[in-house]
Motif scaffolding. Sequence first.
Motif, short mmCIF file in Angstrom:
data_model
loop_
_atom_site.label_atom_id
_atom_site.label_comp_id
_atom_site.label_asym_id
_atom_site.label_seq_id
_atom_site.Cartn_x
_atom_site.Cartn_y
_atom_site.Cartn_z
N ILE B 24 -27.89 -74.90 26.16
CA ILE B 24 -28.16 -75.83 24.82
C ILE B 24 -29.57 -75.91 24.63
O ILE B 24 -30.32 -75.96 23.39
CB ILE B 24 -27.18 -77.20 24.70
CG1 ILE B 24 -25.79 -76.81 24.58
CG2 ILE B 24 -27.88 -77.84 23.63
CD1 ILE B 24 -25.00 -77.76 24.67
N VAL B 25 -30.38 -76.22 25.52
CA VAL B 25 -31.86 -76.47 25.55
C VAL B 25 -32.74 -75.26 25.78
O VAL B 25 -33.69 -75.12 25.32
CB VAL B 25 -32.30 -77.52 26.62
CG1 VAL B 25 -31.84 -78.79 26.67
CG2 VAL B 25 -32.18 -76.94 28.15
N GLU B 26 -32.04 -74.14 26.12
CA GLU B 26 -32.94 -72.74 26.25
C GLU B 26 -33.71 -72.55 25.02
O GLU B 26 -34.89 -72.18 25.13
CB GLU B 26 -31.86 -71.65 26.46
CG GLU B 26 -32.56 -70.61 26.97
CD GLU B 26 -33.70 -70.47 27.96
OE1 GLU B 26 -33.26 -71.23 29.08
OE2 GLU B 26 -34.73 -69.77 28.05
N SER B 66 -29.95 -73.90 18.74
CA SER B 66 -29.20 -74.50 19.89
C SER B 66 -27.96 -75.20 19.55
O SER B 66 -26.86 -75.16 20.30
CB SER B 66 -30.17 -75.78 20.11
OG SER B 66 -29.51 -76.59 20.84
#
Lengths: 307, 307
Positions: B24-26, B66
Amino acid sequence: MEKAFVECVPNYSEGRRKEVIEAIVEPFKNRQGVYLFDYRADEDHNRLVVSLVGDPDSLQEAIIESAKIAQSHIDMNNHKGAHPRIGAVDVIPFTPISGITMEECVELARGFGRRYHEATGIPVYYYEDAALKPDRKKLEVIRKGQYEALKDEAVSNPERQPDVGGPALHPTAGATVIGARKFLVAFNVNLGTTNLDVAKKIASYVRASSGGFCHVKGIGVALEDKGMVQVSMNLVDYEKNSLYRVLETIRMEAKRYGVPVVETEIYGMIPAGAILDSAAYYMQVADFDPQQVIELRLLKLMGEGLK
Amino acid sequence: MEKAFVECVPNYSEGRRKEVIEAIVEPFKNRQGVYLFDYRADEDHNRLVVSLVGDPDSLQEAIIESAKIAQSHIDMNNHKGAHPRIGAVDVIPFTPISGITMEECVELARGFGRRYHEATGIPVYYYEDAALKPDRKKLEVIRKGQYEALKDEAVSNPERQPDVGGPALHPTAGATVIGARKFLVAFNVNLGTTNLDVAKKIASYVRASSGGFCHVKGIGVALEDKGMVQVSMNLVDYEKNSLYRVLETIRMEAKRYGVPVVETEIYGMIPAGAILDSAAYYMQVADFDPQQVIELRLLKLMGEGLK
């Protein structure tokens, strides 16, 4: 890795010819890693003062480019102006802002001095924290007699030889003083009285030259328009002599005369650390980290992204 | 032109599966114009909170990317956690930091809501300053009964229909609450007494809910380890209710009980303006311009360079 930001305020011996002034500052415009904060030319001083912040590599390149332009337009043998000077590019001080220590800034200034001499043939003197000899810490010692006296003495008197290049100065561009110093904060405290003696006495209590704080310079001046007097100061090391400590000392002394602090002035630029330090004192903030300030955190992350 | 910087703190309904959290944070890592300040997953809450600052365009793109990843991994029908929630991507608040007004931030949030719905098919509710209906200003009103109740009521009760899309929620991702709000400052004042009543009384004097400052929330809590009590506050509009004004009011009230302010805490991030405002008050600085702070000036110039 954190990106280093350095302030640099080169002074050039040209304050009158507009087209030369613009040519000198051109290398600082629209250049990656170099941020031109301000430039001011003074006709009486016949001098140009440029305020830059940037990363050390980009700054060095831009300053050398700009110095070559100044060198091609300025002949010290014809230069007249009210401000003391020894060269077409007179002084280049570097000041650490973030991500760099004073020691690293001294190395930067000395490395830059060698590179600068190679690129321009102009001899270099090192001053302030970058000085190689203790008496050269002070700019006025290096600049004594100005260009006119120094061009002879540099050759005839070993005491006055440049640190890099020489002994003869450059025939038209003279010499350049390069160094590293802390950020100087101009801080004034206005007092609710017209009695100038009060400001003069208080200035003498807080300044180093009369035995006050070691890193404060100050005088008392009358503000006739405002009907006040002012303790006008330069804080030459705001980390050792915090603004709040100097201000509260002045407030305490003024009380003896029944005089209030009416207002203060921060003149020109100031590093965030100097303000945060005082804010944390007054607000009694425990364990405050400057990286809690959104803008400072953002600046750090943007700097890392640029690297 | 000055570049706009906005803070955004999206909350996701996933606090346990490490690989999902990282996925999700990538999209927020190594992306031009997006700065990932922090992300924290809480297992009990089963929730992920991400702190971002960036330019509005880059942020919007990254958040949609995201959100699609979160949507593909999270099924609200199987989600359990202590924190109230109605969707896989539960809340997306935008906060103006610099170069953007609150009105512009509201436009940003509403435009983003439409774009977000188009890209994901997830219905949107607008809250806080971006709310289209007055009662939806409050998150708790929109989130009432959480995902489990809302998935039926959104269809059966016109009062509870989403603002964009719907009326049915997304079958697995639920709905998302999107809005604009001012920066919230967490500010605590620790008092030199173990008498909790003192902190409770003082909290009641300064908070809006008991008639104090309109934009202050606060409670009194015991700090047993420290042998102190604390007035623990959220300042929801630090421009209208300055830190120094709240602090000095607490100090004044504490005096009645002979209790000193021992220290204060700024918890988490704070905008530079909130600190400068208080510093200027205590130091009596006249006409202080935040652009006199080197780092803030540098940030502005760097932002302009990026545009």
